[in-house]
Design an enzyme around this catalytic site. Structure first.
Site, mmCIF file in Angstrom:
data_model
loop_
_atom_site.group_PDB
_atom_site.id
_atom_site.type_symbol
_atom_site.label_atom_id
_atom_site.label_comp_id
_atom_site.label_asym_id
_atom_site.label_seq_id
_atom_site.Cartn_x
_atom_site.Cartn_y
_atom_site.Cartn_z
ATOM 1 N N LYS A 158 17.223 -13.697 1.491
ATOM 2 C CA LYS A 158 18.677 -13.906 1.605
ATOM 3 C C LYS A 158 19.347 -13.876 0.231
ATOM 4 O O LYS A 158 20.401 -13.261 0.074
ATOM 5 C CB LYS A 158 18.956 -15.223 2.336
ATOM 6 C CG LYS A 158 18.580 -15.135 3.827
ATOM 7 C CD LYS A 158 18.562 -16.497 4.478
ATOM 8 C CE LYS A 158 18.300 -16.400 5.975
ATOM 9 N NZ LYS A 158 18.000 -17.702 6.585
ATOM 10 N N GLY A 182 14.733 -23.508 17.921
ATOM 11 C CA GLY A 182 14.994 -22.069 17.748
ATOM 12 C C GLY A 182 15.489 -21.727 16.351
ATOM 13 O O GLY A 182 16.124 -20.703 16.141
ATOM 14 N N GLY A 214 23.178 -17.570 8.727
ATOM 15 C CA GLY A 214 23.400 -17.718 10.173
ATOM 16 C C GLY A 214 24.833 -17.409 10.555
ATOM 17 O O GLY A 214 25.324 -16.297 10.367
HETATM 18 N N1 HSE Z 1 14.586 -19.196 10.076
HETATM 19 C C1 HSE Z 1 15.889 -18.960 9.554
HETATM 20 C C2 HSE Z 1 16.436 -20.265 9.026
HETATM 21 C C3 HSE Z 1 16.769 -18.395 10.628
HETATM 22 O O1 HSE Z 1 15.886 -21.316 9.382
HETATM 23 O O2 HSE Z 1 17.373 -20.265 8.250
HETATM 24 C C4 HSE Z 1 18.116 -17.945 10.167
HETATM 25 O O3 HSE Z 1 18.026 -16.887 9.249
#
Ligand code: HSE
Length: 401
Positions: A199, A181, A128
């Site tokens: 990731k 979100g 993020g």
């Molecule tokens: N769905 C992902 C998370 C969003 O919760 O980490 C960010 O990559």
């Protein structure tokens, strides 16, 4: 300088907001103002403050010579892959939060960017709002990095934290994460570990400068973790975190995603809620930890905008990120060594678990009637699984980091 945003969802909306709210600071850093000329979306947004910029015509963006940078915040492979390729082929730099696309087509898109003297950046695809890709590529360059272990998914970390602290129900906490979100459109990607898997595939590939295919990474999510597992973890003074890791031992490379029991000495133990933490171990620097919000509109958008700024400062410069499409052969995770928390049906006084697992230590409290749990010594995973199969009444196991 004109910019286009592809996809006006959570992250795309955040990018528009960040560019608008921080326009002065950003202009100072770039040396000129950044102006969002288009926002691509098939939906209409009547009354939205950026309504006039919204279009459903991708070709208008592609063929507009004023647009030098596009950020792809659509997610998924289609049509994001085709759009990104077309833009890069036109020499427009692209940045993205789309880990699915980067994990699947990173080397190809980087090669196109290089050929067309532009950039393909993806800081927001991992962690993020946490700066991790650029530090890995630009700062830890003196290191031989032998391990990257991280809490890489905000949704599941939010869920695990709530389950641990408040004993919340799995379905309720997932719903909360969606409302905030954090979750993917299909939350299975979060809870089954697929998102964390992509990731760690990106981080491992950048580290090895070759391709770690996400399909080759053993992946286990949190959908089978229950409140009782936290109760057992508590007896050991540990908590449960979903970790993605890549590790090099001698000439062998390993990668996996799974829930682990962590003890309080591990810096990732204290990473809670939507926060992510990424521990990088280098042979000179030892451990470095990156921490911040791993999901959410503005933190993720902030990372995307940092890429826009970088691209605005590098117009006409070819990408120099090294990520070859040669495959990294991962070794069998059965060779990795862990201790395990094992839950088993039966009576602790009469069960033969110590014959199957010599040196195992039972946990000294009853959490559920008719079952007990024990901790095994450290052993290779393959040996553990062979023994676990022989255990009568075996219920489940969780690895201990
Ligand atoms: N769905 C992902 C998370 C969003 O919760 O980490 C960010 O990559």
């Amino acid at each position: 300088m004109k910019v286009a945003i592809l996809g006006y969802g959570t992250v795309g909306g955040g990018v528009a907001d960040v560019l608008f709210e921080n326009s002065e600071e950003i202009a100072k850093r770039v040396g000129e103002e950044l102006d969002v000329k288009y926002i691509l979306d098939i939906r209409k947004f009547p009354g939205d403050r950026f309504e006039a910029k919204i279009t459903d015509d991708f070709n208008a963006i592609l063929n507009d010579e004023e647009v030098l940078i596009a950020c792809e915040t659509m997610g998924g492979l289609k049509p994001a892959y085709d759009f990104t390729k077309a833009l890069l082929e036109k020499g427009k730099s692209v940045c993205t939060s789309n880990k699915e696309l980067v994990a699947a087509h990173g080397p190809e898109l980087l090669a196109i960017a290089k050929k067309n003297n532009c950039q393909y950046l993806f800081e927001a695809s991992v962690g993020g709002g946490i700066p991790i890709i650029r530090p890995l590529l630009d700062c830890l360059t003196a290191e031989k990095i032998d391990e990257i272990t991280g809490i890489l998914n905000g949704t599941t970390n939010y869920m695990l934290t709530k389950m641990d602290r408040e004993g919340c129900d799995y379905a309720d906490v997932l719903k909360e994460a969606q409302e905030k979100g954090y979750a993917e459109r299909n939350p299975e990607a979060d809870v089954e570990g697929y998102d964390a898997c992509r990731k760690i595939a990106i981080l491992a590939s950048l580290n090895y400068q070759k391709t770690v295919h996400y399909e080759d990474i053993y992946t286990e999510g949190i959908s089978k973790i229950t409140k009782e597992d936290f109760d057992y973890a508590g007896l050991l003074g540990k908590n449960i975190k979903l970790l993605g890791m890549c590790k090099e031992i001698g000439s062998k490379k390993y990668a996996m995603v799974a829930p682990f029991l962590l003890d309080p000495e591990n810096p990732l133990y204290a990473v809670n809620d939507v926060f992510n933490g990424i521990l990088v171990h280098g042979n000179m620097v030892d451990q470095v930890m990156f921490y911040g919000r791993g999901a959410g509109k503005l933190p993720t958008a902030s990372a995307v905008v940092s890429d826009i700024v970088e691209e605005a400062k590098s117009i006409g410069k070819a990408s120099d990120i090294v990520w070859d499409d040669e495959e990294v052969a991962l070794s069998d995770k059965g060779e990795l060594q862990f201790a395990y928390l094992v839950r088993v049906a039966g009576n602790v006084n009469t069960h033969d678990f110590k014959t199957v697992f010599p040196g195992a230590k039972e946990l000294n409290a009853e959490i559920l009637a008719g079952e007990f749990a024990f901790e095994t010594p450290v052993m290779p995973e393959k040996e553990f699984l062979d023994r676990f199969e022989k255990l009568s009444g075996a219920i489940k196991y969780i690895r201990i980091k």
